[in-house]
Design an enzyme around this catalytic site. Structure first.
Site, PDB file in Angstrom:
ATOM      1  CE  LYS A   1     -81.949  -8.969  -1.316  1.00  0.00           C
ATOM      2  NZ  LYS A   1     -83.201  -8.741  -2.546  1.00  0.00           N
TER       3      LYS A   1
ATOM      4  NE  ARG B   1     -85.091  -1.307  -7.656  1.00  0.00           N
ATOM      5  CZ  ARG B   1     -84.362  -2.841  -6.754  1.00  0.00           C
ATOM      6  NH1 ARG B   1     -84.377  -2.732  -5.456  1.00  0.00           N
ATOM      7  NH2 ARG B   1     -84.931  -3.252  -7.458  1.00  0.00           N
TER       8      ARG B   1
ATOM      9  NE  ARG C   1     -80.891 -13.294  -6.189  1.00  0.00           N
ATOM     10  CZ  ARG C   1     -81.085 -12.073  -6.516  1.00  0.00           C
ATOM     11  NH1 ARG C   1     -79.285 -11.560  -5.489  1.00  0.00           N
ATOM     12  NH2 ARG C   1     -81.871 -10.944  -6.626  1.00  0.00           N
TER      13      ARG C   1
ATOM     14  NE  ARG D   1     -85.903  -9.148  -9.648  1.00  0.00           N
ATOM     15  CZ  ARG D   1     -85.950  -7.198  -9.612  1.00  0.00           C
ATOM     16  NH1 ARG D   1     -86.294  -6.414 -10.670  1.00  0.00           N
ATOM     17  NH2 ARG D   1     -85.544  -6.807  -8.670  1.00  0.00           N
TER      18      ARG D   1
ATOM     19  NE  ARG E   1     -82.340  -3.008 -10.559  1.00  0.00           N
ATOM     20  CZ  ARG E   1     -82.398  -4.202  -9.652  1.00  0.00           C
ATOM     21  NH1 ARG E   1     -81.538  -4.116  -8.253  1.00  0.00           N
ATOM     22  NH2 ARG E   1     -82.540  -5.445  -9.021  1.00  0.00           N
TER      23      ARG E   1
HETATM   24  P1  ADP Z   1     -82.918  -8.193  -6.901  1.00  0.00           P
HETATM   25  O1  ADP Z   1     -83.775  -7.152  -6.322  1.00  0.00           O
HETATM   26  O2  ADP Z   1     -84.011  -9.243  -7.028  1.00  0.00           O
HETATM   27  O3  ADP Z   1     -82.649  -8.834  -5.297  1.00  0.00           O
HETATM   28  P2  ADP Z   1     -80.130  -8.134  -7.395  1.00  0.00           P
HETATM   29  O4  ADP Z   1     -80.170  -6.877  -7.235  1.00  0.00           O
HETATM   30  O5  ADP Z   1     -79.376  -8.508  -6.419  1.00  0.00           O
HETATM   31  O6  ADP Z   1     -81.940  -8.248  -7.650  1.00  0.00           O
HETATM   32  O7  ADP Z   1     -80.205  -8.728  -8.446  1.00  0.00           O
HETATM   33  C1  ADP Z   1     -80.234  -8.558  -9.734  1.00  0.00           C
HETATM   34  C2  ADP Z   1     -80.026  -9.411 -10.576  1.00  0.00           C
HETATM   35  O8  ADP Z   1     -79.266 -10.162 -10.786  1.00  0.00           O
HETATM   36  C3  ADP Z   1     -80.792 -10.757 -10.268  1.00  0.00           C
HETATM   37  O9  ADP Z   1     -82.003 -11.161 -10.539  1.00  0.00           O
HETATM   38  C4  ADP Z   1     -79.663 -12.312 -10.661  1.00  0.00           C
HETATM   39  O10 ADP Z   1     -80.605 -12.178 -12.858  1.00  0.00           O
HETATM   40  C5  ADP Z   1     -78.568 -12.111 -10.768  1.00  0.00           C
HETATM   41  N1  ADP Z   1     -77.907 -12.105  -9.588  1.00  0.00           N
HETATM   42  C6  ADP Z   1     -77.578 -11.483  -8.370  1.00  0.00           C
HETATM   43  N2  ADP Z   1     -77.223 -12.009  -7.328  1.00  0.00           N
HETATM   44  C7  ADP Z   1     -77.051 -13.185  -7.541  1.00  0.00           C
HETATM   45  C8  ADP Z   1     -76.821 -14.600  -7.217  1.00  0.00           C
HETATM   46  N3  ADP Z   1     -76.859 -14.474  -6.101  1.00  0.00           N
HETATM   47  N4  ADP Z   1     -76.804 -15.680  -8.313  1.00  0.00           N
HETATM   48  C9  ADP Z   1     -77.359 -15.773  -9.669  1.00  0.00           C
HETATM   49  N5  ADP Z   1     -77.790 -14.497  -9.895  1.00  0.00           N
HETATM   50  C10 ADP Z   1     -77.973 -13.204  -9.364  1.00  0.00           C
END
Ligand code: ADP
Length: 299
Positions: free
Chosen positions: A79, A190, A156, A245, A234
Site C-alpha cells: 500500500k 522489509r 481499517r 496483523r 520494524r
Molecule cells: P500494515 O503493514 O499492517 O498495514 P501500518 O503501517 O499501516 O501496517 O500500521 C501499523 C500499525 O499501526 C497497525 O498494526 C496498527 O496497530 C496501527 N494502525 C495504523 N492504521 C490504523 C488504523 N486505521 N486503525 C487502527 N490502527 C491502525
C-alpha cells in the site's frame, strides 16, 4: 514524475474523480467516551448530534479539490509503495496512518508507551486515537492549502469507514491484493533506512507455477550503498506479529472492503508481481499515465 490523465474518470471504477467541489477539515468532536486523552482536540460541533457514530465533523468550502482516494490491502501488500508513487504523480498528500502512529510512538508524548504495546502486538489502535491523529494531520495539510489526499491504512474498521463517509466524499478505494504466500515474506523482508526513511526489501519472491496457477516473481528491492549500514526492521515485522496483523485484517478490515464494494467505490487490483510489472498496470486500471516513467523506460 509527470502525470497525464487520459480522462477524468477511472475506466474501471464508477467514481467521481476530481469533480466534487468540497474542501474540508475533519475536527475531533468532544465526546465523553474519549475526551480524557490529553492529545485530543475537544472542539465541539453541536450541529453534528445527528451523527451518532461520528467522531468527526466537516467544514465544507465551495471550491474545487483534488482526488480523495483510499488504499486498502493486507499488511505487506505494498500500500505504502503504490500510494506514495500515486501521491507524487497526482500532487496530493500521501497520508499513512501507520506512519502517524509510528511518529507518535517515537515521540515522548503521553500516548507513546500505550501505542508501543498495541502496535508491537499487531493489534489495532483505538478508532478515537486514529481519528485524532488523522484529524491533526489533515488540519496541517489544510493549513498549507493542500486539498485532496491518498489515505493508506485508513479506514481499517467499519466504524472508521462510517466516520469518513459521514464527513467527506471518497472518490475511489483501491483494494490491492497479493497472493497470501507472498505477504508474510514481504513483511519479513522489509527494511527501512533509519536515516532517510527509505523502504527496501531483501526478500526475493519466486513462486513456481503449479496446478494451473501461474508463477509469480518479485525481485528484492535492495538499498543503495549509502543506506546499507543503516537498515532497521520494524518491531512489528516479526513472524508472530505479522500473522496476528493478517488475522486482524481478515476480521476487522475485510468488512470495510464490502462497505465500499456495496457503494460502488471499490477498485480491486491484483498485483501481478513486483513494481516493474505492477505499476504500469495499476496506472492503466486508474486511467493514468506517468510520462516520466515512460521516458526513463525508453531512455
Ligand atoms: P500494515 O503493514 O499492517 O498495514 P501500518 O503501517 O499501516 O501496517 O500500521 C501499523 C500499525 O499501526 C497497525 O498494526 C496498527 O496497530 C496501527 N494502525 C495504523 N492504521 C490504523 C488504523 N486505521 N486503525 C487502527 N490502527 C491502525
Amino acid at each position: 514524475m509527470a502525470v497525464f490523465s487520459r480522462c477524468s474518470r477511472a475506466a474501471t471504477a464508477p467514481t467521481r474523480i476530481a469533480t466534487a467541489t468540497f474542501a474540508y477539515v475533519i475536527r475531533a468532536l468532544s465526546s465523553s467516551s474519549f475526551c480524557s486523552s490529553s492529545t485530543l482536540n475537544t472542539e465541539t460541533d453541536l450541529n453534528n448530534n445527528n451523527k451518532p457514530a461520528a467522531l468527526g465533523t466537516l467544514q465544507r468550502e465551495p471550491k474545487g479539490r483534488n482526488v480523495q482516494w483510499v488504499f486498502l490491502g493486507c499488511p505487506g501488500v505494498g500500500k505504502g509503495t503504490y500510494a506514495s508513487r500515486l501521491s507524487n504523480l497526482l500532487g496530493v498528500p500521501h497520508i499513512a496512518t501507520g506512519d502517524l502512529v509510528r511518529h507518535e510512538l517515537a515521540s515522548s508524548g503521553p500516548l507513546s508507551s500505550k501505542l508501543k504495546e498495541i502496535v508491537n502486538q499487531g493489534k489495532l489502535v483505538s478508532d478515537e486515537i486514529i481519528i485524532d491523529l488523522l484529524s491533526k494531520r489533515l488540519g496541517v495539510e489544510a493549513a498549507k492549502g493542500e486539498s485532496g489526499f491518498i489515505l493508506d491504512g485508513f479506514p481499517r474498521t467499519i466504524r472508521q469507514a462510517e466516520i469518513l463517509e459521514g464527513v467527506t466524499d471518497i472518490d475511489l478505494v483501491v483494494n490491492l491484493k497479493l497472493r497470501e504466500e507472498a505477504l508474510l515474506a514481504k513483511c519479513l523482508g522489509r527494511r527501512i533506512c533509519s536515516e532517510c526513511g527509505g523502504n527496501y526489501n531483501v526478500a526475493c519472491i519466486d513462486i513456481k507455477a503449479e496446478n494451473g496457477r501461474p508463477g509469480m516473481y518479485m525481485a528484492a528491492l535492495p538499498p543503495p550503498p549509502q543506506c546499507e549500514s543503516k537498515l532497521i526492521t520494524r518491531a512489528d515485522d516479526t513472524e508472530e506479529v505479522v500473522k496476528e496483523r493478517l488475522r486482524i485484517y481478515h476480521e476487522m478490515t475485510r468488512p470495510v472492503e464490502d462497505f465500499y464494494r456495496s457503494r460502488g467505490k471499490l477498485l480491486e487490483f491484483d498485483l501481478p508481481g513486483g513494481i516493474p510489472e505492477s505499476w504500469p498496470k495499476l496506472l492503466q486500471a486508474l486511467n493514468l499515465e506517468d510520462h516520466e516513467d515512460k521516458e526513463s523506460a525508453a531512455a
